[in-house]
Design a protein around this motif. Structure first.
Motif, PDB file in Angstrom:
ATOM      1  N   ARG A 190      -6.783  -4.259  -7.238  1.00 16.68           N
ATOM      2  CA  ARG A 190      -5.691  -3.292  -7.242  1.00 16.68           C
ATOM      3  C   ARG A 190      -4.723  -3.608  -8.394  1.00 16.68           C
ATOM      4  N   GLU A 226       0.798  -1.222   0.000  1.00 16.80           N
ATOM      5  CA  GLU A 226       0.000   0.000   0.000  1.00 16.80           C
ATOM      6  C   GLU A 226       0.835   1.279   0.000  1.00 16.80           C
ATOM      7  N   ARG A 227       2.154   1.161  -0.007  1.00 16.58           N
ATOM      8  CA  ARG A 227       2.989   2.361   0.013  1.00 16.58           C
ATOM      9  C   ARG A 227       2.926   3.065  -1.339  1.00 16.58           C
ATOM     10  N   SER A 228       3.564   4.223  -1.437  1.00 16.32           N
ATOM     11  CA  SER A 228       3.450   5.043  -2.647  1.00 16.32           C
ATOM     12  C   SER A 228       3.962   4.319  -3.892  1.00 16.32           C
ATOM     13  N   SER A 229       5.014   3.523  -3.736  1.00 22.13           N
ATOM     14  CA  SER A 229       5.485   2.659  -4.820  1.00 22.13           C
ATOM     15  C   SER A 229       5.321   1.227  -4.345  1.00 22.13           C
ATOM     16  N   PRO A 230       4.103   0.686  -4.463  1.00 24.72           N
ATOM     17  CA  PRO A 230       3.815  -0.611  -3.842  1.00 24.72           C
ATOM     18  C   PRO A 230       4.508  -1.783  -4.518  1.00 24.72           C
ATOM     19  N   ASN A 256      -1.574  -3.597  -8.500  1.00 29.71           N
ATOM     20  CA  ASN A 256      -0.323  -4.270  -8.125  1.00 29.71           C
ATOM     21  C   ASN A 256      -0.548  -5.669  -7.539  1.00 29.71           C
TER      22      ASN A 256
END
Length: 279
Positions: free
Chosen positions: A193, A154-158, A195
Motif C-alpha cells: 500500500r 484504510e480511511r479515505s485519507s489514510p 501509505n
C-alpha cells in the motif's frame, strides 16, 4: 466533557497558534471578544468550551483555513462519544494514545519484539494476549479495540505508517507456524500500500539503537510530534521537544541501516516459506 483527551489536544493546538501569532492571553481575548478567563479555560481544557468560542478565537489568531476547519471539527465533536469510549477496558492511557493515532498524519513504529499493533492480524494479536494470561472476554475486547484502531490505515485519507521491525520478530512463531505464516503474508500484502512501509532491521546489523524497547512517533497536523513509549502494563505519551528529540534521532539512525522495500519483501517471503514448511 465526553473526551478529555480531545479537549486537551484542542487546547494545546490553540495555545500553540496563539504563541505563533505572538499574542498574550489578554490580547487574544480582546481580539476574539472573549474574556481572558474564557480563553484560559479553552487552552486548559476546562469545562464550558463551546464551538462558537473556539471559532471566535480561531479568527482572532488568524489560523489558516484547513487548520481552522480541523480545529472547529474537534470543537464540534468534544461532547460526542468516540468509538473507543464504548469499549470496556480502555484505560485513560490507551484512550489518549488512540486519540493521538486518530489525529496523526504519520506514525513511525520501532519494534524489536513483536509485529506493530496496527499491523497485527487477529490471530497474532490473540496469541500475544493469551500469552499474557488474559481471559477469553478480555482478549476478545482487546482484539476488537486493536482491530478498530487499524481503521486509520484504510480511511479515505489514510494515516501514513512506517514500521522498523527487527528480524527476530519474523523468526518467532507467535501462535504457531500457521498464525506466524498468516501474519507474514499480511505484512507482505499491506506493505504494498502507498501509505505503509515495512523495513526490516537485519540480524546482520548486530546491535542497533532500536533494541532498547518498543515505541512509536506520531507526527501531528499542527507540526508537533508525540512519542508513545510502550510497556506491557503501561504506556506514556511525550510531546516536549527535549523528550521527543532522542526518538527522532533513533529513527534517523535506523533508516540508514534498515533494509529497503525490495530486500524487506524478500526476507518476509523467506520467513513465510520457513513457517509454511513447518505446517
Amino acid at each position: 466533557m465526553a473526551n478529555a483527551a480531545r479537549a486537551q489536544a484542542l487546547g494545546s493546538d490553540l495555545r500553540t497558534h496563539r504563541k505563533r501569532a505572538g499574542l498574550s492571553l489578554d490580547r487574544a481575548a480582546e481580539i476574539a471578544g472573549l474574556s481572558r478567563a474564557k480563553v484560559s479555560r479553552i487552552e486548559l481544557a476546562e469545562q464550558g468550551i463551546t464551538e462558537a468560542d473556539v471559532s471566535a478565537l480561531l479568527v482572532a489568531l488568524g489560523v489558516p483555513k484547513d487548520e481552522k476547519d480541523r480545529l472547529q471539527r474537534m470543537a464540534r465533536q468534544l461532547d460526542e462519544p468516540a468509538w473507543w469510549e464504548v469499549h470496556a477496558g480502555v484505560t485513560a492511557q490507551l484512550a489518549a494514545l488512540i486519540h493521538a493515532e486518530q489525529q496523526a498524519t504519520r506514525i513511525t513504529y520501532v519494534t524489536p519484539t513483536v509485529v506493530p499493533g496496527l499491523l497485527q492480524t487477529r490471530a497474532y494479536t490473540r496469541a500475544i494476549y493469551e500469552a499474557e494470561g488474559l481471559g477469553d472476554e478480555q482478549t476478545d475486547e482487546a482484539i476488537a479495540v486493536r482491530q478498530h484502531r487499524q481503521g486509520i490505515l484504510e480511511r479515505s485519507s489514510p494515516t501514513e505508517l512506517v514500521a522498523y521491525v527487527d528480524e527476530s520478530v519474523l523468526l518467532r512463531p507467535v501462535g504457531g507456524p500457521e498464525t506466524a505464516a498468516e501474519q507474514l503474508r499480511y505484512l507482505l500484502k499491506v506493505s504494498e500500500r502507498p501509505n505503509i512501509s515495512v523495513r526490516i532491521l537485519s540480524l546482520a546489523v548486530g546491535a542497533h539503537v532500536g533494541l532498547d524497547g518498543m515505541f512509536s512517533v506520531l507526527d501531528m497536523p499542527n507540526g508537533k510530534t508525540t512519542v508513545h513509549i510502550e510497556t506491557r502494563n503501561a504506556g506514556a505519551l511525550l510531546d516536549e521537544e527535549p523528550d521527543v528529540t532522542p526518538f527522532k534521532d533513533t529513527i534517523r539512525s535506523l533508516s540508514e541501516v534498515a533494509l529497503d522495500h525490495s530486500d524487506t519483501s524478500e526476507m518476509l517471503a523467506a520467513y513465510l516459506r520457513q513457517h509454511e514448511s513447518s505446517l
